[in-house]
Scaffold this motif. Sequence first.
Motif, PDB file in Angstrom:
ATOM      1  N   ARG A  23      10.971  22.245 -42.550  1.00 29.88           N
ATOM      2  CA  ARG A  23      10.418  23.493 -43.051  1.00 29.88           C
ATOM      3  C   ARG A  23      10.649  24.633 -42.068  1.00 29.88           C
ATOM      4  O   ARG A  23      10.874  24.413 -40.889  1.00 29.88           O
ATOM      5  CB  ARG A  23       8.913  23.319 -43.265  1.00 29.88           C
ATOM      6  N   THR A  24      10.523  25.870 -42.565  1.00 32.47           N
ATOM      7  CA  THR A  24      10.538  27.041 -41.686  1.00 32.47           C
ATOM      8  C   THR A  24       9.254  27.036 -40.863  1.00 32.47           C
ATOM      9  O   THR A  24       8.348  26.225 -41.095  1.00 32.47           O
ATOM     10  CB  THR A  24      10.588  28.347 -42.510  1.00 32.47           C
ATOM     11  N   GLU A  25       9.144  27.981 -39.941  1.00 33.66           N
ATOM     12  CA  GLU A  25       7.927  28.097 -39.134  1.00 33.66           C
ATOM     13  C   GLU A  25       6.698  28.343 -40.015  1.00 33.66           C
ATOM     14  O   GLU A  25       5.585  28.002 -39.628  1.00 33.66           O
ATOM     15  CB  GLU A  25       8.068  29.221 -38.114  1.00 33.66           C
ATOM     16  N   TRP A  46      10.647  29.889 -52.921  1.00 35.51           N
ATOM     17  CA  TRP A  46      10.170  29.177 -51.731  1.00 35.51           C
ATOM     18  C   TRP A  46       9.086  28.193 -52.123  1.00 35.51           C
ATOM     19  O   TRP A  46       8.226  28.502 -52.948  1.00 35.51           O
ATOM     20  CB  TRP A  46       9.645  30.173 -50.708  1.00 35.51           C
ATOM     21  N   ASP A  94      16.495  20.519 -45.512  1.00 33.95           N
ATOM     22  CA  ASP A  94      15.910  21.853 -45.361  1.00 33.95           C
ATOM     23  C   ASP A  94      16.086  22.763 -46.572  1.00 33.95           C
ATOM     24  O   ASP A  94      15.738  23.944 -46.520  1.00 33.95           O
ATOM     25  CB  ASP A  94      16.426  22.538 -44.107  1.00 33.95           C
TER      26      ASP A  94
END
Length: 123
Positions: A23-25, A46, A94
Amino acid sequence: MSTTPAAPGSTALAPEIAARLKRTEEGLLPAVAQQYDTGEVLMLGWMDDEALHRTLTTGRCTYWSRSRREYWVKGDTSGHVQRVKSVALDCDGDTLLVKVDQTGAACHTGDRTCFDADVLPLA
């Protein structure tokens, strides 16, 4: 509606799936929606773990709105529903590819796809 994305592992998403996600931050993954029978790329949304869980269990695409800071089910207000045919995770873990049967426009502007209106010229 929630006002913050669910923390990884805090949802009902199967642990064996959650463990594979990068995942992203902010705890999000890009999710590309594609028309299942034509291959047409419709939009990018998203998802966090909860949105993915809802998508997998309801058969309707649920996204996390980064601007509104809440979950939204595609078509609940517009009627332009995305019925899920399959969900695949890419080789890096991702990005999601969600194959859907799209009813009506996929883009909030009313266009069939989010990629119809601004095709850039090639050199």
